[in-house]
Scaffold this motif. Structure first.
Motif, short mmCIF file in Angstrom:
data_model
loop_
_atom_site.label_atom_id
_atom_site.label_comp_id
_atom_site.label_asym_id
_atom_site.label_seq_id
_atom_site.Cartn_x
_atom_site.Cartn_y
_atom_site.Cartn_z
N ILE A 185 0.79 -7.97 0.11
CA ILE A 185 2.18 -7.99 0.58
C ILE A 185 2.23 -7.86 2.10
CG2 ILE A 185 4.36 -6.72 0.58
CD1 ILE A 185 3.79 -6.04 -2.38
N TRP A 186 1.51 -6.89 2.63
CA TRP A 186 1.55 -6.67 4.07
C TRP A 186 0.77 -7.71 4.83
CZ3 TRP A 186 5.37 -4.10 5.89
CH2 TRP A 186 5.99 -3.14 5.07
N ALA A 187 -0.24 -8.30 4.20
CA ALA A 187 -0.96 -9.42 4.82
C ALA A 187 -0.02 -10.62 4.97
CB ALA A 187 -2.18 -9.80 4.00
N SER A 188 0.86 -10.81 3.98
CA SER A 188 1.84 -11.90 4.06
C SER A 188 2.81 -11.67 5.20
CB SER A 188 2.61 -12.02 2.73
OG SER A 188 1.76 -12.42 1.69
N LEU A 189 3.24 -10.43 5.38
CA LEU A 189 4.14 -10.12 6.50
C LEU A 189 3.45 -10.40 7.83
CD1 LEU A 189 6.78 -9.07 7.64
CD2 LEU A 189 5.84 -6.74 7.49
N ALA A 190 2.19 -9.98 7.95
CA ALA A 190 1.44 -10.23 9.18
C ALA A 190 1.30 -11.72 9.43
CB ALA A 190 0.06 -9.57 9.09
N GLY A 191 1.01 -12.49 8.38
CA GLY A 191 0.90 -13.94 8.52
C GLY A 191 2.20 -14.57 8.98
N PHE A 192 3.31 -14.08 8.44
CA PHE A 192 4.62 -14.60 8.84
C PHE A 192 4.89 -14.31 10.32
CE2 PHE A 192 9.14 -13.79 9.63
CZ PHE A 192 9.66 -15.06 9.38
N PHE A 249 5.32 -17.56 12.68
CA PHE A 249 6.68 -17.76 13.19
C PHE A 249 6.75 -17.41 14.67
CE2 PHE A 249 11.25 -16.66 13.64
CZ PHE A 249 11.77 -17.89 13.25
N GLY A 250 6.06 -16.35 15.05
CA GLY A 250 6.03 -15.96 16.45
C GLY A 250 5.42 -17.03 17.34
N SER A 251 4.40 -17.73 16.83
CA SER A 251 3.77 -18.77 17.63
C SER A 251 4.72 -19.95 17.88
CB SER A 251 2.48 -19.27 16.96
OG SER A 251 2.75 -20.05 15.80
N VAL A 252 5.60 -20.21 16.91
CA VAL A 252 6.59 -21.27 17.10
C VAL A 252 7.62 -20.84 18.14
CG1 VAL A 252 8.44 -22.61 15.99
CG2 VAL A 252 6.28 -22.20 14.78
N LEU A 253 8.07 -19.59 18.05
CA LEU A 253 9.03 -19.08 19.04
C LEU A 253 8.43 -19.10 20.44
CD1 LEU A 253 10.61 -16.00 17.19
CD2 LEU A 253 11.55 -18.32 17.45
N ALA A 254 7.12 -18.89 20.54
CA ALA A 254 6.44 -18.90 21.84
C ALA A 254 6.11 -20.32 22.30
CB ALA A 254 5.15 -18.09 21.75
N ARG A 255 6.53 -21.33 21.50
CA ARG A 255 6.31 -22.74 21.82
C ARG A 255 4.82 -23.09 21.85
NH1 ARG A 255 10.77 -25.34 23.28
NH2 ARG A 255 9.66 -26.92 24.50
N ARG A 256 4.05 -22.36 21.09
CA ARG A 256 2.64 -22.66 20.90
C ARG A 256 2.32 -22.55 19.41
NH1 ARG A 256 3.04 -21.32 25.97
NH2 ARG A 256 1.55 -22.12 27.50
N LEU A 260 5.73 -23.86 10.69
CA LEU A 260 6.87 -23.29 9.97
C LEU A 260 6.67 -23.38 8.46
CD1 LEU A 260 9.87 -24.56 12.13
CD2 LEU A 260 9.10 -22.19 11.83
N ALA A 261 5.95 -24.40 8.00
CA ALA A 261 5.62 -24.47 6.57
C ALA A 261 4.76 -23.29 6.16
CB ALA A 261 4.92 -25.80 6.26
N ALA A 262 3.76 -22.99 7.00
CA ALA A 262 2.91 -21.83 6.73
C ALA A 262 3.72 -20.54 6.80
CB ALA A 262 1.75 -21.79 7.73
N ALA A 263 4.60 -20.45 7.80
CA ALA A 263 5.44 -19.25 7.94
C ALA A 263 6.35 -19.08 6.72
CB ALA A 263 6.27 -19.34 9.21
N PHE A 273 6.16 -12.48 1.09
CA PHE A 273 6.51 -11.11 1.44
C PHE A 273 7.86 -10.71 0.85
CE2 PHE A 273 8.78 -8.11 4.18
CZ PHE A 273 7.94 -7.01 4.06
N ALA A 274 8.86 -11.57 1.00
CA ALA A 274 10.21 -11.24 0.53
C ALA A 274 10.24 -11.00 -0.98
CB ALA A 274 11.18 -12.35 0.93
N VAL A 275 9.65 -11.91 -1.73
CA VAL A 275 9.69 -11.80 -3.19
C VAL A 275 8.85 -10.63 -3.67
CG1 VAL A 275 9.03 -12.94 -5.35
CG2 VAL A 275 10.19 -14.24 -3.55
N GLN A 276 7.63 -10.53 -3.16
CA GLN A 276 6.73 -9.49 -3.66
C GLN A 276 7.14 -8.10 -3.19
OE1 GLN A 276 2.53 -10.59 -3.37
NE2 GLN A 276 3.09 -12.74 -3.57
N GLN A 277 7.72 -8.00 -2.00
CA GLN A 277 8.20 -6.69 -1.55
C GLN A 277 9.37 -6.24 -2.41
OE1 GLN A 277 6.95 -4.54 0.28
NE2 GLN A 277 8.57 -3.17 0.97
N TRP A 278 10.24 -7.18 -2.77
CA TRP A 278 11.37 -6.84 -3.66
C TRP A 278 10.85 -6.36 -5.03
CZ3 TRP A 278 13.05 -9.55 -8.18
CH2 TRP A 278 14.22 -9.03 -8.72
N LEU A 279 9.86 -7.09 -5.57
CA LEU A 279 9.28 -6.69 -6.85
C LEU A 279 8.57 -5.34 -6.73
CD1 LEU A 279 7.86 -10.15 -7.97
CD2 LEU A 279 9.74 -8.89 -9.07
#
Length: 198
Positions: free
Chosen positions: A82-89, A93-100, A132-135, A142-148
């Motif tokens: 679960i937390w690995a998924s958050l780190a991956g996100f 996503f951060g790399s897209v925001l940074a334009r890289r 963004l597909a990977a994100a 993360f969202a689904v598994q954290q809720w569960l």
């Protein structure tokens, strides 16, 4: 990603743990999961697979089992993922925001780091889409598994882990492959090199 065998190796310990947890006390379920991990480890070595990959899978099962043994909660078998998924996100996503976008950075590194991929709008857009597909995969996991996890649904976590594991990874990988091919066609074929820092 290991093909069918990779899917089996990543899925079997989860299914075994969830099933054993439904019929055995928690220590017994943990023991069965670790035994399954050890069995798969031996099978992979006998098949001639790289020891690093086999050890990595075994350590993953052992770490998850260790957390469960420490906390006494079956749902914690899934907490690392679960937390690995958050780190991956965050990273993707951060790399897209940074334009890289991360897939572009990886593509460029694999090709010697010499291409001006960020200056080509269509190529950067392709890598934005791929990253963004990977994100999306990481974020949805993360969202689904954290809720569960918060609802203490160990069985639901097991199902989500299987359904949102290899199938979603394959879909994201197809988008990444598309972006890599697009980059290769547009940049290598046209000889646009330089600006290695991109």
């Amino acid at each position: 990603m290991g093909g069918v065998a990779g899917f089996v190796y990543s899925t079997v310990p989860v299914v075994v743990f969830v099933t054993a947890n439904a019929f055995l006390p928690l220590p017994g379920a943990v023991g069965v999961a670790v035994a399954t991990g050890l069995t798969l480890f031996v099978v992979r070595l006998l098949r001639g697979e790289r020891p690093v990959a086999a050890v990595g899978s075994l350590l993953g099962v052992a770490a998850a089992a260790g957390i469960v043994a420490w906390t006494g909660s079956a749902r914690d078998f899934f907490v690392i993922g679960i937390w690995a998924s958050l780190a991956g996100f965050v990273v993707t996503f951060g790399s897209v925001l940074a334009r890289r976008p991360l897939t572009g950075v990886i593509w460029n590194a694999l090709h010697g780091g010499k291409h001006r991929w960020r200056s080509d709008r269509s190529v950067r857009l392709a890598h934005d889409v791929a990253t963004l597909a990977a994100a999306s995969v990481f974020g949805s996991r993360f969202a689904v598994q954290q809720w569960l996890y918060l609802t203490d649904s160990t069985g639901g976590l097991g199902v989500a882990r299987v359904v949102m594991g290899t199938p979603l990874t394959v879909l994201a990988a197809l988008v990444v492959v598309w972006s890599f091919r697009r980059s290769t066609r547009r940049l290598i074929a046209t000889g646009r090199t330089g600006e290695a820092s991109e």
